[in-house]
Design an enzyme around this catalytic site. Structure first.
Site, mmCIF file in Angstrom:
data_model
loop_
_atom_site.group_PDB
_atom_site.id
_atom_site.type_symbol
_atom_site.label_atom_id
_atom_site.label_comp_id
_atom_site.label_asym_id
_atom_site.label_seq_id
_atom_site.Cartn_x
_atom_site.Cartn_y
_atom_site.Cartn_z
ATOM 1 N N TRP A 3 29.721 39.890 38.328
ATOM 2 C CA TRP A 3 30.167 39.569 39.755
ATOM 3 C C TRP A 3 30.978 38.437 39.941
ATOM 4 C CZ3 TRP A 3 24.861 38.899 42.693
ATOM 5 C CH2 TRP A 3 23.963 40.162 42.640
ATOM 6 N N LYS A 4 31.219 37.817 38.699
ATOM 7 C CA LYS A 4 32.326 36.853 38.777
ATOM 8 C C LYS A 4 31.912 35.532 39.765
ATOM 9 C CE LYS A 4 35.472 39.776 36.575
ATOM 10 N NZ LYS A 4 37.090 40.096 36.324
ATOM 11 N N GLU A 17 38.312 44.319 26.595
ATOM 12 C CA GLU A 17 38.951 44.123 28.136
ATOM 13 C C GLU A 17 40.532 43.801 27.863
ATOM 14 O OE1 GLU A 17 35.804 43.462 31.058
ATOM 15 O OE2 GLU A 17 36.123 41.405 30.362
ATOM 16 N N GLY A 74 34.150 44.720 36.843
ATOM 17 C CA GLY A 74 34.185 43.731 37.360
ATOM 18 C C GLY A 74 34.012 44.074 39.241
ATOM 19 N N GLY A 75 35.163 44.413 39.600
ATOM 20 C CA GLY A 75 35.017 44.695 41.163
ATOM 21 C C GLY A 75 34.481 45.664 41.535
HETATM 22 P P1 PGA Z 1 37.524 44.657 36.718
HETATM 23 O O1 PGA Z 1 37.056 43.485 35.925
HETATM 24 O O2 PGA Z 1 36.582 45.697 36.880
HETATM 25 O O3 PGA Z 1 37.495 44.148 38.276
HETATM 26 O O4 PGA Z 1 38.786 44.938 36.324
HETATM 27 C C1 PGA Z 1 36.462 43.721 34.719
HETATM 28 C C2 PGA Z 1 35.913 42.282 33.891
HETATM 29 O O5 PGA Z 1 36.776 41.379 33.993
HETATM 30 O O6 PGA Z 1 34.981 42.153 33.368
#
Ligand code: PGA
Length: 253
Positions: free
Chosen positions: A10-11, A169, A236-237
């Site tokens: 989720w960051k 990543e 992430g998103g």
């Molecule tokens: P993202 O992020 O799917 O938004 O590119 C992936 C992550 O940073 O774990």
């Protein structure tokens, strides 16, 4: 043979109420995980307890933190130890995300200490590695990633390594909408597995789950997950939208 995992990172997003809603929406889809499949949700620290309560009676669903302290305990204002995370029911810890490396100057050596704290407390690290765009353009990404693995993981015993998940990543694909092609992901995942095999043996390498992260979404997850060395994703998103996240989970091979 090895676990297939979709982990949502989720960051620094969502309020507690929004996070609760998201987890409830995910669980209410009635998603049935197949044997060997896991879903991991990495919430901000203040939501971990609540998230655990929501996830706990759902087999195959696990809780992660997005970071952990490199020290055991003591006068480290603002830090959260692995022991604390364990005590609130955390299962996995994301370690070495590129945003931590870039904005908080986390070095490979500091990450090695975080890995040790995590494992010592019975938690499983999701260790992130991956190269920036200039390294990819120079075609030296394999050396770059090999060094990240060497400096943060290779002090572990083969027994300890069993609890480690790796997430590849590529930094140029994170949050940018650019995704590594399935061929680029497969090449790097196969390379990582070969490095692990060279250091720890074939058995350990075959056992290791290696996740892809970087703009994974429902439209590209199936192709990525069908690669023989891609064992799921760190999302992430798209993990912030229940319909997208569950659609990605359903693409697990
Ligand atoms: P993202 O992020 O799917 O938004 O590119 C992936 C992550 O940073 O774990």
């Amino acid at each position: 043979m090895r676990k297939k995992i979709v982990a949502g990172n989720w960051k620094m997003n969502l309020t507690l109420a929004q996070g609760e809603q998201l987890i409830n929406d995910i669980l209410q889809t009635g998603l049935k995980l197949k044997e060997g499949q896991e879903v991991v949700v990495a919430t901000p620290f203040p939501y971990l307890l609540k998230a655990k309560a929501l996830l706990k009676n759902n087999p195959g669903f696990y809780l992660a933190s997005q970071n952990v302290a490199s020290e055991k305990s003591g006068a480290y204002t603002g830090e959260v130890s692995a022991e604390m995370l364990k005590s609130v029911g955390v299962d996995y810890v994301i370690i070495g995300h590129s945003e931590r490396r870039e904005y908080f100057q986390e070095s490979n050596a500091a990450l090695a200490k975080k890995i040790d704290q995590t494992l010592a407390n019975g938690l499983k690290p999701i260790f992130c590695c991956g190269e920036p765009l200039e390294i990819r353009k120079a075609e030296t990404q394999n050396d770059y990633v090999a060094k990240q693995l060497e400096e943060s993981l290779y002090h572990l015993t083969v027994e300890q390594l069993k609890d480690v998940v790796i997430a590849y990543e590529p930094i140029w694909a994170i949050g940018t909408g650019l995704t590594a092609s399935a061929a680029q992901a497969q090449d790097m995942h196969a390379f990582i597995r070969s490095q692990i095999a060279a250091k720890y043996g074939r058995e350990a390498a075959l056992h290791m789950s290696i996740l892809y992260g970087g703009s994974a979404k429902p439209s590209n997850a199936e192709e990525l997950f069908s690669c023989p060395d891609v064992d799921g994703g760190l999302i992430g998103g798209a993990s912030l939208v229940a319909a997208d996240f569950t659609a990605i989970i359903q693409k697990l091979a």
